[in-house]
Design a protein around this motif. Structure first.
Motif, PDB file in Angstrom:
ATOM      1  N   VAL A  35       0.852  -1.180   0.000  1.00 60.22           N
ATOM      2  CA  VAL A  35       0.000   0.000   0.000  1.00 60.22           C
ATOM      3  C   VAL A  35       0.898   1.244   0.000  1.00 60.22           C
ATOM      4  N   SER A  36       0.713   2.098  -0.976  1.00 59.10           N
ATOM      5  CA  SER A  36       1.516   3.316  -1.053  1.00 59.10           C
ATOM      6  C   SER A  36       1.011   4.336  -0.042  1.00 59.10           C
ATOM      7  N   PRO A  37       1.861   5.309   0.344  1.00 56.12           N
ATOM      8  CA  PRO A  37       1.394   6.333   1.284  1.00 56.12           C
ATOM      9  C   PRO A  37       0.239   7.134   0.699  1.00 56.12           C
ATOM     10  N   LYS A  38      -0.496   7.812   1.564  1.00 53.51           N
ATOM     11  CA  LYS A  38      -1.499   8.743   1.076  1.00 53.51           C
ATOM     12  C   LYS A  38      -0.831   9.794   0.211  1.00 53.51           C
ATOM     13  N   LYS A  39      -1.591  10.376  -0.687  1.00 57.45           N
ATOM     14  CA  LYS A  39      -1.015  11.281  -1.672  1.00 57.45           C
ATOM     15  C   LYS A  39      -0.712  12.667  -1.095  1.00 57.45           C
ATOM     16  N   MET A  40       0.262  13.306  -1.722  1.00 59.74           N
ATOM     17  CA  MET A  40       0.548  14.718  -1.484  1.00 59.74           C
ATOM     18  C   MET A  40       0.331  15.444  -2.802  1.00 59.74           C
ATOM     19  N   LEU A  41      -0.306  16.605  -2.743  1.00 61.36           N
ATOM     20  CA  LEU A  41      -0.554  17.418  -3.928  1.00 61.36           C
ATOM     21  C   LEU A  41       0.113  18.767  -3.738  1.00 61.36           C
ATOM     22  N   VAL A  42       0.964  19.149  -4.695  1.00 64.10           N
ATOM     23  CA  VAL A  42       1.618  20.454  -4.685  1.00 64.10           C
ATOM     24  C   VAL A  42       0.971  21.313  -5.765  1.00 64.10           C
ATOM     25  N   LEU A  43       0.349  22.401  -5.361  1.00 60.87           N
ATOM     26  CA  LEU A  43      -0.292  23.322  -6.295  1.00 60.87           C
ATOM     27  C   LEU A  43       0.645  24.482  -6.600  1.00 60.87           C
ATOM     28  N   GLY A  44       0.515  25.028  -7.812  1.00 60.06           N
ATOM     29  CA  GLY A  44       1.448  26.068  -8.245  1.00 60.06           C
ATOM     30  C   GLY A  44       2.785  25.475  -8.638  1.00 60.06           C
ATOM     31  N   ALA A  45       2.747  24.261  -9.191  1.00 56.16           N
ATOM     32  CA  ALA A  45       3.973  23.512  -9.469  1.00 56.16           C
ATOM     33  C   ALA A  45       4.872  24.192 -10.488  1.00 56.16           C
ATOM     34  N   GLY A  46       4.297  25.063 -11.322  1.00 59.34           N
ATOM     35  CA  GLY A  46       5.105  25.723 -12.332  1.00 59.34           C
ATOM     36  C   GLY A  46       5.805  26.973 -11.859  1.00 59.34           C
ATOM     37  N   GLY A  47       5.482  27.459 -10.671  1.00 56.29           N
ATOM     38  CA  GLY A  47       6.091  28.673 -10.139  1.00 56.29           C
ATOM     39  C   GLY A  47       7.444  28.405  -9.511  1.00 56.29           C
ATOM     40  N   GLN A  48       8.106  29.479  -9.068  1.00 61.15           N
ATOM     41  CA  GLN A  48       9.456  29.303  -8.536  1.00 61.15           C
ATOM     42  C   GLN A  48       9.461  28.484  -7.259  1.00 61.15           C
ATOM     43  N   LEU A  49       8.494  28.678  -6.373  1.00 64.11           N
ATOM     44  CA  LEU A  49       8.429  27.826  -5.187  1.00 64.11           C
ATOM     45  C   LEU A  49       7.995  26.423  -5.563  1.00 64.11           C
TER      46      LEU A  49
END
Length: 469
Positions: free
Chosen positions: A184-198
């Motif tokens: 079973v893989s870990p629960k997901k993480m979602l990163v928003l604004g992936a195209g920006g500098q941060l």
């Protein structure tokens, strides 16, 4: 025989997160009573506040009824209402404890917290046993389940009643052996604004693991309708919101004001509702622009906001919405420098081209490099720091923008005296478009984040490395 009068107390097991609990049971000549789930007392004693939404009861007529081994995509709080069971739990999650086994007997005076991905099974030791469990997700045909055979030779569970003499379903008897189980893989993480500098720095920090997703506005627009159903949100543990409207001066125009409120408030409000409803940890990036800059010492996390312009107003409003999410980190930062066009690159280019710039000298703060900011975010999540608001910037003596420019000239091998300091009013005097007011003091106090064990990087060292690289 149920034991009466025990104190509420946890006992760790060899499987991480699997914790067995003694429950107080109060009995007399009439029978007994217990608090099977009491959020305030149990979370104070260390049980995760896992947010149960469904209560299930499995009634078993005969001794030897055997069920499992099932790993569902949710956490479970398991106890016995009547009777007694032999329970067996197998870690089916990715990682070094995959395949680890723990067994114990449960009667009404014991319960066990079973984290997502740990296989759960039991065998009844008394007739008329009622097995009860709370879960923090609703049953869904879309959910993915993982199973292990009750007779798996690797797990080698020593069932009190041999399985060939027990009552079990044909389906349970046909589950795969451990060698064939996909962890079973870990629960997901979602990163928003992936195209920006941060966003790019966060991708470098967290990597490309299968359970980590990156999205930009084209893939997930927070202000668009239908965010509640855009994903199966119960599969997510963390959302990092690195997306924002950051055009400070354009936000002072009619069109920009609308766009800024849509992205920084409407969208953030929708995201906050999703996080709160699904038990997700929401990480949100804030700004020094929520302050008016009139304070003469560094701003702390407890200082009242007083934004000067539209951008700061929208960031302050978004922060207030995120603060309503039970599991949240608001990361307030300033003067962010990362991959792409920014103040540092502009000054280095002017130095190389022989241009002598005029730079504002009445705004004071500290640079924050996106690599360091991403590292701080990871620290908050991995250390499980208390939820709340944290200032995260670089360390070192506060500088004006003109001071920073002079350092850039020096590090680039040029004469720092070529940089002339000017006031903010003088710098923007000839501007044709609206200009947002800037805080004069953007220095943020870092005591709180440092108290969690995180050491922000020195601005001078980071600046030198940035220019070299």
């Amino acid at each position: 025989m149920t034991e009466y009068g025990k104190a509420l107390a946890p006992t760790e097991t060899p499987i991480p997160g699997l914790v067995i609990w003694d429950l107080p049971v109060h009995g007399d000549n009439r029978g007994w009573f217990k608090e099977n789930w009491q959020r305030e007392k149990m979370t104070a004693a260390g049980l995760p506040d896992f947010g149960p939404v469904q209560n299930n009861i499995s009634f078993n007529d005969a001794v030897g009824t055997t069920r499992g081994i099932h790993a569902e995509p949710w956490d479970k709080w398991v106890s016995v209402a009547t009777g007694r069971i032999f329970g067996a739990w197998v870690d089916l999650r990715e990682g070094p404890t995959f395949g680890a086994v723990f067994t114990a007997e449960l009667d009404p005076s014991k319960a066990i917290f079973v984290p997502r991905g740990v296989g759960n099974s039991y065998q009844t030791l008394e007739p008329d046993t009622a097995y009860t469990y709370l879960v923090n997700d609703h049953w869904s045909p879309e959910a993915k389940y993982t199973f292990l055979n009750l007779a798996d030779e690797t797990a080698a569970i020593d069932w009190p009643i041999p399985l060939d003499q027990a009552e079990l379903s044909a389906k349970d008897a046909a589950h795969p052996r451990l060698a064939d189980v996909v962890p079973v893989s870990p629960k997901k993480m979602l990163v928003l604004g992936a195209g920006g500098q941060l966003g790019r720095a966060l991708r470098a920090e967290f990597g490309e693991a299968p359970h980590i997703e990156y999205a930009d506005r084209a893939e997930l627009d927070l202000a668009a309708a239908g965010l509640d159903t855009a994903r199966r949100w119960r599969d997510y543990d963390t959302i990092i919101n690195a997306a924002a409207y950051t055009a400070v001066d354009r936000a002072e125009t009619a069109e920009g004001r609308t766009d800024a409120w849509a992205a920084n408030v409407t969208g953030v409000g929708a995201l906050s509702r999703v996080a709160a409803a699904n038990g997700i940890t929401l990480v949100h990036v804030s700004s020094d622009y929520v302050f008016d800059g009139t304070k003469t010492v560094p701003y702390t996390e407890d200082d009242a906001v007083s934004p000067l312009g539209v951008y700061g107003q929208t960031k302050a409003a978004g922060d207030a919405l995120v603060a309503t999410v039970p599991r949240h980190y608001i990361v307030r930062t300033s003067w962010v420098i990362g991959d792409g066009g920014n103040f540092v690159r502009t000054m280095a280019s002017l130095a190389e081209r022989g241009i002598d710039p005029k730079v504002v000298d009445d705004q004071v703060g500290r640079l924050t490099f996106t690599d360091d900011l991403a590292r701080g975010i990871r620290h908050l999540l991995s250390s499980r720091a208390p939820f709340g608001l944290y200032n995260v910037t670089g360390t070192g003596a506060p500088l004006s923008w003109a001071d920073v420019a002079r350092h850039i000239f020096t590090l680039s091998g040029h004469e720092p005296a070529r940089v002339s300091g000017v006031s903010t009013e003088e710098y923007f005097r000839s501007a044709d478009a609206p200009v947002a007011l800037r805080p004069r003091n953007s220095v943020l106090d870092l005591s709180k984040i440092q108290s969690t064990g995180f050491t922000p990087s020195d601005v001078s060292s980071m600046l030198a490395a940035y220019l070299r690289g």
